[in-house]
Design an enzyme around this catalytic site. Structure first.
Site, PDB file in Angstrom:
ATOM      1  N   ILE A 296       0.298  -1.032   0.049  1.00  0.00           N
ATOM      2  CA  ILE A 296       0.238  -0.313  -0.009  1.00  0.00           C
ATOM      3  C   ILE A 296       1.524   1.504   0.017  1.00  0.00           C
ATOM      4  O   ILE A 296       1.704   1.409   1.219  1.00  0.00           O
ATOM      5  CB  ILE A 296      -0.926   0.408   1.115  1.00  0.00           C
ATOM      6  CG1 ILE A 296      -1.708  -0.772   1.318  1.00  0.00           C
ATOM      7  CG2 ILE A 296      -1.602   1.062   1.466  1.00  0.00           C
ATOM      8  CD1 ILE A 296      -2.824  -1.294   0.117  1.00  0.00           C
ATOM      9  N   HIS A 297       1.000   2.404  -1.054  1.00  0.00           N
ATOM     10  CA  HIS A 297       1.523   3.489  -0.689  1.00  0.00           C
ATOM     11  C   HIS A 297       0.527   4.398  -1.352  1.00  0.00           C
ATOM     12  O   HIS A 297       1.121   6.349  -1.219  1.00  0.00           O
ATOM     13  CB  HIS A 297       2.608   2.789  -1.453  1.00  0.00           C
ATOM     14  CG  HIS A 297       3.303   3.268  -3.268  1.00  0.00           C
ATOM     15  ND1 HIS A 297       2.703   1.679  -4.068  1.00  0.00           N
ATOM     16  CD2 HIS A 297       2.962   3.627  -4.017  1.00  0.00           C
ATOM     17  CE1 HIS A 297       2.716   2.362  -5.282  1.00  0.00           C
ATOM     18  NE2 HIS A 297       2.855   3.087  -5.452  1.00  0.00           N
ATOM     19  N   ARG A 298      -0.226   4.342  -2.394  1.00  0.00           N
ATOM     20  CA  ARG A 298      -1.050   5.543  -2.380  1.00  0.00           C
ATOM     21  C   ARG A 298      -0.915   6.404  -2.261  1.00  0.00           C
ATOM     22  O   ARG A 298      -1.471   6.160  -0.620  1.00  0.00           O
ATOM     23  CB  ARG A 298      -2.214   5.467  -3.983  1.00  0.00           C
ATOM     24  CG  ARG A 298      -1.774   4.299  -4.445  1.00  0.00           C
ATOM     25  CD  ARG A 298      -2.243   4.957  -6.263  1.00  0.00           C
ATOM     26  NE  ARG A 298      -0.833   5.111  -6.921  1.00  0.00           N
ATOM     27  CZ  ARG A 298       0.251   4.496  -7.202  1.00  0.00           C
ATOM     28  NH1 ARG A 298      -0.159   3.006  -7.581  1.00  0.00           N
ATOM     29  NH2 ARG A 298       1.146   5.424  -8.154  1.00  0.00           N
ATOM     30  N   ALA A 299      -0.786   8.266  -2.429  1.00  0.00           N
ATOM     31  CA  ALA A 299      -1.420   8.570  -1.514  1.00  0.00           C
ATOM     32  C   ALA A 299      -2.936   8.881  -0.974  1.00  0.00           C
ATOM     33  O   ALA A 299      -3.267   8.962   0.052  1.00  0.00           O
ATOM     34  CB  ALA A 299      -1.088  10.368  -2.556  1.00  0.00           C
TER      35      ALA A 299
ATOM     36  N   ASP B 194      -2.416  -1.316  -3.615  1.00  0.00           N
ATOM     37  CA  ASP B 194      -2.909  -0.117  -4.428  1.00  0.00           C
ATOM     38  C   ASP B 194      -1.604  -0.047  -5.768  1.00  0.00           C
ATOM     39  O   ASP B 194      -2.027   1.547  -6.151  1.00  0.00           O
ATOM     40  CB  ASP B 194      -3.467   1.071  -3.544  1.00  0.00           C
ATOM     41  CG  ASP B 194      -1.842   1.116  -3.313  1.00  0.00           C
ATOM     42  OD1 ASP B 194      -1.304   0.391  -3.076  1.00  0.00           O
ATOM     43  OD2 ASP B 194      -2.480   2.310  -2.189  1.00  0.00           O
TER      44      ASP B 194
END
Ligand code: UDP
Length: 363
Positions: free
Chosen positions: A212-215, A288
């Site tokens: 998970i890393h999306r803003a 993501d």
């Protein structure tokens, strides 16, 4: 000698973050066969941790960057401005025909505006993808970069359709396939060298990989907490291995959400070979990421994408990838998709080991 050197076409290749490195690797391997092409590699320093950068250069045989920028700054605008002015200064050199950029990161946009402000050619690899969600910084980077590009190399038919609808000249658009998939094809024989499954004491096809890393999934505490809750629910059925992106790690700590990590197998981000080994051995993936939706589709691994949309629609048509919009996502539906095996057997056109050749031939 001097004459033959001057006949070479010289390009600045700009990379900045993990997915860029994986896309650049096949291009650098293959360019050695092209006597008329010459690449200068610039690393903007957007990702700089060993596990997010150096390990990919070492494992994938990407040459050491000819130019290493060290862009510092707190604000997005500050970093973008510094990258743009540094790249503009470099590309001004008359020896460069233009700049090659990949994907949708901020370094991509900086390279794009540096090329266009110096009237150099811009080549975009992984062009045309659209989530149609202008709130995503990646979407703005894609749209602007595409409209400044003189050659647009596209991974899937939807990308061509998007560009044509936006009025991009058809003669500039080339459906060449997915260079990230070429990396899998090049390196697949090395994946078994990884000992990560044993090292983490995992059982094949009995664990899930999560990234998970999306803003939009990490910027707000409530959303990140909802996602971590889902991962904890999944972990009641199968162990969840969570290579934690440094940005996400920082936010989990800032929001005080560390307790959710206790039931997960939290590890540092891993290099490409270990990551691919983990994905290949997994029952499924929760993510993501953009690239991981494509890799799991190619490898026929179920992928739950925790997003409202995807710019990679071909992955949905195979049935491997399924979207779980944040508002309505439910643990049991995610757990159910992770057990799927009945995928469309068709292969995606041009997702093979010849993508870099198609690109280099067209340069
Ligand atoms: N990846 C990796 N190690 C990890 C997590 C991801 O090597 O710990 C690879 C993954 O296989 C894919 C790429 O990184 O090739 C995707 O990068 P990321 O998810 O950061 O970016 P996105 O594709 O979302 O732009």
């Amino acid at each position: 000698m001097i004459e033959s050197m001057s006949l070479k076409k010289s390009y600045l290749v700009v990379v900045g973050a993990r997915p860029n490195f994986i896309k650049a690797a096949p291009l650098f391997k293959r360019v050695k066969e092209y006597n008329d092409l010459e690449f200068t590699l610039v690393h903007t320093g957007q990702h700089f941790d060993t596990n997010m950068s150096k390990i990919f250069f070492d494992q994938m045989g990407i040459p050491k960057p000819d130019i290493q920028l060290e862009i510092e700054g707190e604000l997005y605008s500050e970093k973008l401005g510094k990258m743009f002015s540094a790249l503009k200064k470099i590309v001004k050199d008359p020896k460069y025909q233009g700049i090659i950029v990949f994907g949708d990161i901020n370094s991509t946009l900086a390279g794009a505006i540096a090329a266009s402000s110096t009237s150099k050619k811009l080549i975009h690899i992984e062009s045309g993808l659209r989530s149609h969600d202008r709130r995503m910084p990646e979407e703005l980077n894609r749209v602007i970069t595409d409209h400044l590009s003189s050659k647009l190399f596209v991974t899937e038919q939807a990308g061509v359709d998007n560009l044509v609808l936006e009025g991009v000249d058809k003669n500039k658009i080339f459906l060449v396939g997915n260079i990230m998939i070429e990396s899998i094809e090049i390196f697949k024989d090395t994946f078994d060298q990884s000992t990560i499954i044993n090292d983490l004491r995992l059982e094949e096809k009995n664990y899930i990989v999560a990234t998970i890393h999306r803003a939009e999934n990490t910027d707000k505490k409530e959303i990140l907490e909802k996602i971590l809750n889902i991962l904890c629910d999944v972990s009641k059925i199968n162990q969840v291995v969570f290579p934690l992106h440094p940005g996400t790690r920082k936010l989990i700590s800032n929001y005080g959400l560390g307790k959710y990590l206790e039931s997960l197998v939290v590890i540092e981000p891993v290099g490409y070979i270990d990551f691919m080994k983990l994905v290949l051995g997994a029952k499924g993936v929760v993510t993501d990421s953009g690239g991981i939706q494509e890799e799991t589709s190619h490898l026929r691994i179920p992928c739950c994408t925790l997003r409202d949309n995807t710019e990679r629609p071909v992955t949905l048509t195979l049935g491997t990838n399924k979207l779980f919009p944040i508002e309505s996502m439910k643990s049991d539906e995610i757990i159910n998709h992770l057990t799927k095996t009945d995928f469309n057997p068709k292969t995606i056109p041009f997702w093979d080991n010849q993508v870099s050749k198609r690109i280099l031939d067209l340069l």
